[in-house]
Write an enzyme that holds these catalytic residues in place. Structure first.
Site, PDB file in Angstrom:
ATOM      1  N   ASN A  61      87.998 -54.354  54.881  1.00 54.89           N
ATOM      2  CA  ASN A  61      87.464 -54.247  56.242  1.00 54.89           C
ATOM      3  C   ASN A  61      86.523 -55.411  56.503  1.00 54.89           C
ATOM      4  O   ASN A  61      85.570 -55.630  55.757  1.00 54.89           O
ATOM      5  CB  ASN A  61      86.721 -52.915  56.406  1.00 54.89           C
ATOM      6  CG  ASN A  61      86.395 -52.615  57.851  1.00 54.89           C
ATOM      7  OD1 ASN A  61      86.212 -53.511  58.666  1.00 54.89           O
ATOM      8  ND2 ASN A  61      86.326 -51.334  58.174  1.00 54.89           N
ATOM      9  N   CYS A 116      89.027 -51.591  60.739  1.00 53.25           N
ATOM     10  CA  CYS A 116      89.752 -50.462  60.141  1.00 53.25           C
ATOM     11  C   CYS A 116      90.929 -50.056  61.030  1.00 53.25           C
ATOM     12  O   CYS A 116      91.960 -49.595  60.541  1.00 53.25           O
ATOM     13  CB  CYS A 116      88.823 -49.283  59.895  1.00 53.25           C
ATOM     14  SG  CYS A 116      87.766 -48.857  61.295  1.00 53.25           S
TER      15      CYS A 116
END
Length: 1095
Positions: free
Chosen positions: A210, A215
């Protein structure tokens, strides 16, 4: 006191009414295993071997017996039980409640502790049930539930007052026996972040890192990756000649390849960089559906003209028929439209089938909304859609995020909507195919936790379509149950604390059962082009080398080498310009000895060691940078970092033999009796300095002995008379007066690297602008490179001029005007603001300072920048005028253009309008030719300025703007019974004004219907839409809506005197209707912007 711990594996059944322990997918997660791995289909197949304990399991139940309970004073900890590779313990203690009113204020504290010995940055989300187990028949277990994200600073969670101490110790209650109690915990934990979790080992797959808020993108990329047929097509896209940093196709190939082959989480920075995104884009959450469409469109365009053209439509494109069918006649209009995804309304819908039913529900067209059936006229009809075909891969977007017009924001809908592992959509297809029913298997569930303002995204995937699910949470991948993937993501409110109310599915991916083998076909090495594998391997090798270099950077230091070639052409102080010279840079070990360093230099430069001699540069106290002597013979064993005085980078002048020379080595240099001098020749006519080489001479040499050498180097006759100067430091060049003196007496503090400048002793030099080298270097000292940027162009790179800091305003203006091919008087200059790179206050043409004064507030090392703008009138005239910005609005109430006018400073509104008239070309027919100035605040006309008002009384600040317009012919003369009324648009609230305000003439007793007609004609609004417009008289923020039968009373539009003698503001006519310009198809959050892939 004795402590016993009993561990129960996942096969234990929790007590009645407790949270059930859900079996693992395929029954393979409730036992322990070792793992052997085989690379098949680009995935690691996990061969599970039964063992006593699996420390990576997701759930477990374990017990802890506390002996001598009545004597417990301190915290009691159970031995650790490993779940998700983390140690979990039961923690029990006596707790006192000082605020309790009852005498028995002592309680049992019961907590679950996780990974308490670690201080690193880790986290693990878990739900648990804490139980006090009865030891007497007929007594129910006492349990309480928790949900928590455990991390280093909150590594235990539970209840400080789980149960009153005296109740636990009461034998009648049944929880204690022989002064011992039995505590039990059932834990269900997600895979942890920030600790050594081997996703490849436990699942066969790896996650994605991430970048900050990516995400949502990671979830989508994993979904596309496991659409195996699409992955194959991505590999086949030709990217051999693509730019590594800009090719989206290559970046996607790289990610898919690494997801298939890596053992560690894969980074996505190269992909987002190929999108053309800045760093900030990676910290903003975007809409997944939007990213999916943009990314697929980009891929589809890259596949055109290749062997995989059409792959995306074949996989994802379905067709629907939009139709309008008349009720009372046999007439239907229809068209077929393709779709790549379907947006389903889930609000108030029980399951997916109801959402589909709502999608194809028909809308009745009747009343004012009848359908125009051409020759059949207006007809009652039904409007709707029906699906013609569904694609092999079906993307369903559940409309969790919707616009709420009441709050004018997006909201998240957490309503429960069930979806199933297998669905049949035949009843939604126009002509179902009995041989190939529209039966779909759930392949992916994309889930959002949080609200409209942000949250977290994960995806649950059924990679091979066999019901074995995995959870992909950024860099962590873990096995999960079917219930976790499906049932727990329906949304809605559930009594189960382990299911978060704000966690629910927002996108589903289904694969057609008949196409499953093709869509989820194996992806093997043979499916990846060899040239792609080789390219990615080379990239990997290069990155490993770069990483190694960065890790070893502290062992090395840069050495910048210059030769005499770099001195030629240098026009400034010292021997070269550090910012523009082209060094030969060597990265050498800091501890390398001088001997090996010289051998390395000699080899790289192509000379024997005997033909080179290094002269390190040294920063002198007088701000000069000159070469200095190094004792090669005695310093051979010294390291380069010591010779550089531990201050890298090290700058070195490398003396080499002349290329045409046949000498075997450099001449000897006696450090005690010799000195090395550099020579420069100055040409006053050309205003240039030429490098004339260097010399070794004894320090006792007389200055006059250098004259033959200088004449030979300059190409002068041997008997040419010369003038000599010593370049001491910047802005200090001293003439050498006595040529009979030795060098150590003639020059100031004689040192190696000193510079002598010479020129012809020619009477004609006096006619030159800079007759001597001293004049030249003084002028050089004041030279500065200035960037001039056009103030009217925000991103103008500007042009560079080299100027003297001693120049005055007009000298600078003349140079800039020459560059722009304009008159210096038609330019206006602006200082640069000291705190930011933007134009500041304008300069007056009478400015008495120098260019140095103008640049004094700028940063020392930053670019010197000034702004300019071209003028239509000379600057000296402009400074006696006032700049006035206003908007011209034409007769159709359209903002025609922004005007910048230059009336006299002492002028009036009439002068301003006269200036405007010179720039405007008013229509000849129907207009009055007369202009007026309106003051507009917040889309309302505040007043019409009288022509005799002085311009110095007008001030445009805040939301105030000035507007010039032509006075309509009918408004030139206003009779006593007539009035000009200000009109403005608003929507519901009178403070929510918008659009362009205007004026309308009304007459005493006039029917308001006639005024409505005037306004409709002025606004050019269709009848049907204008019927919805309402009119109100607005006085001090209060509206009074006008009835249809109203006749004009002028007093209603005149300001009234209120108690106290004050005068009300003038009433205005408000037009209440919807602000269509503010509508948008999808409202965005204030932090969000449209997704764009720039490459």
């Amino acid at each position: 006191m004795f402590v016993h711990m009993h561990e129960h594996m996942d096969t234990d059944t929790p007590p009645k009414n407790d949270s059930p322990q859900t079996p693992k997918a395929g029954g393979d997660m409730d036992t322990d295993r070792n793992t052997n791995t085989t690379n098949v289909n680009g995935e690691v197949m996990v061969e599970e071997l039964m063992e006593e304990e699996d420390e990576s399991r997701a759930e477990a139940t374990f017990r802890f017996t506390v002996e001598n309970f009545s004597k417990v004073k301190e915290t009691q900890l159970s031995p650790p039980v490993f779940i998700r590779n983390l140690p979990w313990k039961i923690m029990a203690m006596p707790r006192h409640n000082p605020n309790a009113e009852r005498p028995n204020n002592k309680s049992l504290g019961f907590f679950l502790q996780c990974n308490a010995d670690s201080d690193s940055s880790w986290s693990c989300s878990a739900s648990a049930e804490l139980r006090l187990i009865p030891q007497k028949d007929g007594v129910e277990t006492f349990n309480r539930k928790i949900q928590h994200i455990f991390y280093s600073k909150e590594n235990d969670w539970g209840f400080a007052h789980f149960m009153p101490w005296h109740e636990v110790g009461d034998t009648q209650k049944g929880f204690i026996k022989d002064d011992r109690i039995l505590l039990e915990v059932y834990v269900n934990a997600d895979a942890p972040h920030g600790v050594a979790w081997d996703s490849k080992k436990h699942t066969g797959y790896v996650g994605l890192k991430n970048q900050g808020a990516t995400c949502y993108m990671n979830s989508l990329l994993q979904t596309l990756f496991f659409t195996n047929q699409l992955r194959k097509a991505v590999y086949q896209m030709p990217t051999e000649s693509d730019d590594q940093s800009k090719s989206v196709a290559l970046a996607l190939q790289r990610i898919f390849y690494e997801l298939q082959h890596n053992d560690k989480p894969v980074g996505t920075k190269k992909l987002t960089k190929s999108f053309g995104w800045e760093t900030l884009d990676s910290f903003m959450q975007h809409d997944v559906q939007e990213l999916c469409r943009v990314l697929l469109d980009n891929m589809e365009s890259k596949m055109r003209g290749t062997c995989v053209e059409g792959t995306i439509p074949r996989l994802l494109e379905g067709k629907m028929i939009s139709f309008i069918k008349c009720k009372h006649i046999d007439y239907m209009s229809s068209r077929t439209e393709p779709f790549y995804d379907i947006q389903l309304n889930i609000k108030g819908k029980k399951n997916l089938y109801e959402s589909f039913q709502d999608y194809i529900a028909t809308e009745t067209m009747d009343g004012e909304n009848k359908y125009d059936a051409g020759k059949f006229g207006l007809q009652e009809a039904e409007k709707g859609v029906i699906f013609q075909s569904f694609p092999p891969v079906l993307h369903l977007h559940l409309m969790r995020f919707q616009y709420d017009p009441n709050t004018d924001t997006n909201i998240k809908i957490n309503d429960r909507c069930e979806f199933h592992e297998k669905i049949n959509l035949d009843k939604f297809v126009q002509n179902p195919d009995a041989k190939d029913p529209a039966v779909y298997i759930l392949h992916a569930v994309l889930v959002h936790s949080g609200d409209n303002h942000g949250g977290h995204y994960v995806v649950y995937l059924n990679p091979r379509g066999d019901g074995k699910w995995c959870k992909f949470d950024d860099d962590v991948v873990s096995r999960c149950t079917k219930a976790e993937a499906i049932d727990h993501n329906f949304g809605g409110f559930d009594d189960d604390i382990s299911i978060r109310h704000c966690t629910n599915a927002y996108m589903l991916v289904y694969v057609r059962e008949s196409c499953k083998e093709e869509v989820l076909c194996p992806v093997n090495e043979i499916d990846i082009p060899d040239n792609l594998i080789e390219r990615l391997a080379e990239e990997k090798k290069y990155e490993l080398q770069r990483r190694k270099e960065r890790s070893e950077a502290h062992l090395y230091m840069p050495v910048h080498v210059v030769t005499e070639d770099q001195f030629c052409g240098h026009q400034g102080n010292d021997m070269f310009d550090m910012e523009h010279v082209h060094y030969r840079t060597f990265k050498v070990l800091r501890e390398m000895k001088l001997g090996p360093f010289m051998e390395m230099l000699a080899g790289s430069m192509g000379y024997p060691v005997a033909q080179i001699r290094p002269w390190p540069f040294q920063q002198r106290s007088n701000c000069t940078f000159r070469p200095t002597m190094i004792d090669v013979e005695n310093d051979l064993e010294k390291s380069v970092v010591v010779l550089a005085e531990n201050d890298p980078p090290w700058y070195v002048f490398l003396e080499v033999v002349e290329p045409d020379s046949d000498v075997a080595c450099l001449p000897p240099f006696d450090k005690d009796s010799d000195v090395m001098l550099f020579l420069k020749m100055y040409d006053p006519k050309a205003k240039m300095v030429c490098y004339a080489g260097h010399v070794y001479v004894p320090i006792s040499t007389r200055v006059e002995e250098l004259i033959p050498i200088m004449n030979r180097r300059a190409g002068f006759r041997s008997d040419t008379d010369l003038i000599m100067f010593e370049e001491v430091k910047p802005n200090l060049v001293e003439r050498i007066q006595d040529y009979e003196l030795p060098l150590d007496k003639a020059l100031d503090e004689l040192m190696d690297g000193d510079i002598i400048i010479f020129q012809k002793d020619d009477p004609e030099n006096e006619e030159c602008e800079l007759p001597t080298a001293k004049d030249y270097f003084r002028d050089l000292y004041y030279r500065v490179e200035v960037v001039f940027c056009d103030k009217t162009m925000p991103s103008d790179p500007g042009f560079n001029l080299v100027l003297s800091q001693r120049m005055n305003y007009f000298q600078v203006a003349k140079c800039v005007a020459q560059e722009l091919n304009t008159d210096p008087m038609l330019l206006q200059f602006f200082k640069t603001q000291g705190y930011r790179d933007a134009p500041g206050n304008p300069l007056r043409c009478t400015y008495e300072g120098t260019l140095k004064d103008l640049l004094s507030n700028l940063k020392q090392r930053g670019p010197k920048k000034l702004y300019y703008q071209r003028l239509r009138i000379p600057i000296n005239e402009l400074e006696n005028k006032r700049q006035f910005k206003c908007i011209f609005v034409n007769s159709k109430l359209k903002e025609d253009r922004e005007m910048v006018l230059y009336p006299s400073k002492n002028g009036t509104v009439a002068d301003l309008l006269e200036e405007a008239g010179k720039q405007l070309q008013l229509p000849q027919d129907g207009g009055s030719g007369k202009l007026r100035l309106l003051e507009v605040i917040s889309n309302k006309i505040f007043c019409v300025q009288k022509e005799d008002v002085l311009l110095e009384c007008l001030n445009s600040q805040g939301t105030k703007t000035y507007r010039i317009e032509e006075v309509p012919q009918e408004e030139i003369s206003i009779r006593e019974e007539e009035l000009l009324v200000h009109c403005a648009h608003f929507s519901k609230e009178v403070f929510a004004t918008f659009g362009t305000p205007f004026m309308v003439k009304i007459r005493q007793g006039e029917a308001f219907a006639a005024i409505r007609g005037q306004i409709q004609k002025k606004l050019e609004v269709p009848d049907k839409e204008f019927e919805k417009y309402q009119f109100a008289i607005i006085v001090m923020g209060r509206q009074t809506y006008i009835p249809e039968e109203y006749s004009v009373e002028l007093k209603d539009f005149l300001p009234q005197i209120v108690p106290g003698g004050a005068m009300q503001p003038k009433p205005w006519l408000g037009i209440d209707h919807i602000n269509k310009t503010a509508k948008r198809s999808r409202p965005y959050m204030y932090t969000e912007k449209a997704i764009k892939i720039h490459n």
